[in-house]
Design a protein around this motif. Structure first.
Motif, PDB file in Angstrom:
ATOM      1  N   ARG A 241      23.049  -9.592 -26.540  1.00  0.00           N
ATOM      2  CA  ARG A 241      23.879 -10.386 -27.095  1.00  0.00           C
ATOM      3  C   ARG A 241      24.126 -11.809 -27.272  1.00  0.00           C
ATOM      4  NH1 ARG A 241      27.140  -7.190 -31.637  1.00  0.00           N
ATOM      5  NH2 ARG A 241      26.640  -9.174 -32.715  1.00  0.00           N
ATOM      6  N   LYS A 242      24.868 -11.817 -25.841  1.00  0.00           N
ATOM      7  CA  LYS A 242      25.253 -12.797 -25.414  1.00  0.00           C
ATOM      8  C   LYS A 242      24.037 -14.362 -25.199  1.00  0.00           C
ATOM      9  CE  LYS A 242      29.384 -11.278 -23.471  1.00  0.00           C
ATOM     10  NZ  LYS A 242      30.403 -11.722 -21.821  1.00  0.00           N
ATOM     11  N   GLY A 243      22.804 -13.846 -24.827  1.00  0.00           N
ATOM     12  CA  GLY A 243      21.367 -14.522 -24.539  1.00  0.00           C
ATOM     13  C   GLY A 243      21.020 -14.413 -23.257  1.00  0.00           C
ATOM     14  N   LEU A 244      21.761 -13.841 -22.191  1.00  0.00           N
ATOM     15  CA  LEU A 244      22.142 -13.864 -20.628  1.00  0.00           C
ATOM     16  C   LEU A 244      21.023 -13.237 -20.223  1.00  0.00           C
ATOM     17  CD1 LEU A 244      26.020 -13.124 -20.116  1.00  0.00           C
ATOM     18  CD2 LEU A 244      24.849 -15.793 -20.293  1.00  0.00           C
ATOM     19  N   LEU A 245      20.258 -12.238 -20.810  1.00  0.00           N
ATOM     20  CA  LEU A 245      18.928 -11.770 -20.193  1.00  0.00           C
ATOM     21  C   LEU A 245      17.463 -12.559 -19.943  1.00  0.00           C
ATOM     22  CD1 LEU A 245      19.787  -8.264 -21.876  1.00  0.00           C
ATOM     23  CD2 LEU A 245      20.568  -9.273 -19.759  1.00  0.00           C
ATOM     24  N   ASP A 246      17.175 -13.044 -19.545  1.00  0.00           N
ATOM     25  CA  ASP A 246      15.595 -13.401 -18.895  1.00  0.00           C
ATOM     26  C   ASP A 246      14.538 -12.106 -19.128  1.00  0.00           C
ATOM     27  OD1 ASP A 246      16.251 -15.662 -18.535  1.00  0.00           O
ATOM     28  OD2 ASP A 246      16.805 -14.836 -16.089  1.00  0.00           O
ATOM     29  N   PRO A 247      13.281 -13.067 -19.602  1.00  0.00           N
ATOM     30  CA  PRO A 247      12.389 -11.581 -19.778  1.00  0.00           C
ATOM     31  C   PRO A 247      11.788 -11.005 -18.919  1.00  0.00           C
ATOM     32  CG  PRO A 247      11.660 -13.847 -20.593  1.00  0.00           C
ATOM     33  CD  PRO A 247      12.869 -14.447 -20.295  1.00  0.00           C
ATOM     34  N   GLY A 248      12.082  -9.476 -18.897  1.00  0.00           N
ATOM     35  CA  GLY A 248      11.947  -8.500 -17.731  1.00  0.00           C
ATOM     36  C   GLY A 248      13.027  -8.237 -17.049  1.00  0.00           C
ATOM     37  N   ASP A 249      14.499  -8.233 -17.674  1.00  0.00           N
ATOM     38  CA  ASP A 249      15.342  -7.754 -16.728  1.00  0.00           C
ATOM     39  C   ASP A 249      15.895  -6.987 -17.272  1.00  0.00           C
ATOM     40  OD1 ASP A 249      15.942 -10.592 -15.783  1.00  0.00           O
ATOM     41  OD2 ASP A 249      17.890 -11.233 -17.354  1.00  0.00           O
ATOM     42  N   VAL A 250      14.997  -6.307 -18.251  1.00  0.00           N
ATOM     43  CA  VAL A 250      15.613  -4.916 -19.105  1.00  0.00           C
ATOM     44  C   VAL A 250      14.937  -4.103 -18.371  1.00  0.00           C
ATOM     45  CG1 VAL A 250      15.420  -3.077 -20.596  1.00  0.00           C
ATOM     46  CG2 VAL A 250      16.566  -5.261 -21.266  1.00  0.00           C
ATOM     47  N   GLU A 251      13.715  -4.271 -17.707  1.00  0.00           N
ATOM     48  CA  GLU A 251      12.885  -3.629 -17.424  1.00  0.00           C
ATOM     49  C   GLU A 251      13.199  -3.257 -16.082  1.00  0.00           C
ATOM     50  OE1 GLU A 251      10.785  -4.746 -20.689  1.00  0.00           O
ATOM     51  OE2 GLU A 251      11.253  -6.005 -19.302  1.00  0.00           O
TER      52      GLU A 251
END
Length: 309
Positions: A241-251
């Protein structure tokens, strides 16, 4: 993960090169497994009541017209004392070396502090921030001696998270679990054990397990570990929610959870699976409970003691 330039925690003690000193003692450790997946880990939490209390408080606030979700978003305005105060508080027991790996874990720890301070404040409680100890080779904690081969662990006795940063190289080379958010998941999981310690889960489990047989203790240990995975997912929700994740981070995080599942580790190390020896949960369970925390960031979604796992 977009972490560079963000606040680093002061609750970091770097003992690399100092012989791994620390408090001598004996007690349970909660660690990230690298292999074996053997018997129950002496951790601490079979306390169903701890999570129940948090859930009751969560919904009581909502019934009073207070929106805990606004506090949980991680806005510094909702953190006790604001972000600036958080930067100066804590146990300044040692300055981490100025290398990128230590800066990274210090930043991730700071992000967990912001999230859990907000959550505890929304429940009318005070979050006691843990200390993260960076060591190399071996270390003494209040839970006793540990080597780098043991992997990262949390010691309830001194409320400290311990990590040898070479573990991250092992994650990538041996487990195929690379990526900065996979590394962040490791810290968030151990901090999840600290949360369990604060709300009484770990102490109650350590007491209850004295009267448990091996199978029952293993089964309860799995529930403890899966809840820590879920708490890591709660943290990941607010980090996203803070906008700190890049694409693929959750994976990356999900892959790490998969690679350290008991069944996957046992297949890798011994070629067969012994379910009754599981103490952390299967790959599927670990990914599912991480996702449970990340879907809405609700701690009441993390009740692994009253729900099927």
């Amino acid at each position: 993960m977009q972490w560079k330039g963000r606040r680093q925690s002061t609750n970091v003690k770097d003992v690399r090169g100092s012989g791994g000193g620390g408090n001598f003692g004996r007690g349970p450790q909660f660690r990230i497994p690298m292999g074996g997946g053997g018997g129950p880990r002496r951790a601490g939490a079979g306390g169903i009541s701890g999570i129940v209390i948090l859930v009751i408080l969560f919904f009581a606030l909502r019934a009073c017209g207070i929106d805990p979700m606004a506090i949980l978003a991680g806005d510094p305005a909702f953190v006790p004392g604001g972000q600036q105060q958080t930067q100066t508080q804590g146990n300044q027991q040692g300055r981490p070396a100025n290398d990128e790996a230590s800066q990274f874990v210090s930043t991730v720890l700071a992000e967990t502090e912001d999230v859990w301070n907000g959550i505890f404040q929304s429940l009318g409680q005070t979050y006691r921030e843990p200390t993260l100890v960076i060591f190399s080779g071996q270390v003494q904690s209040a839970c006793g001696y540990a080597s780098a081969a043991s992997g990262p662990f949390y010691c309830p006795g001194d409320q400290q998270v311990y990590i040898d940063l070479s573990f991250y190289d092992q994650m990538e080379r041996q487990l195929g679990a690379g990526g900065d958010f996979a590394q962040a998941y490791v810290v968030a999981h151990e901090v999840g054990h600290h949360v369990q310690n604060l709300i009484g889960i770990l102490p109650q489990f350590n007491q209850a397990r004295r009267n448990m047989g091996e199978a029952q203790a293993n089964e309860m240990s799995v529930r403890v570990e899966l809840q820590a995975d879920c708490f890591a997912g709660v943290w990941a929700y607010y980090t996203e929610r803070k906008g700190l994740l890049d694409p693929g981070d959750v994976e990356e995080a999900l892959n790490a959870a998969h690679q350290i599942g008991d069944d996957t580790i046992q297949r890798r190390t011994q070629g067969y699976v012994v379910p009754e020896s599981f103490s952390h949960g299967t790959s599927e369970q670990r990914m599912r409970w991480f996702n449970a925390g990340m879907q809405g960031g609700r701690i009441d979604a993390c009740d692994t003691f009253n729900n099927p796992i």
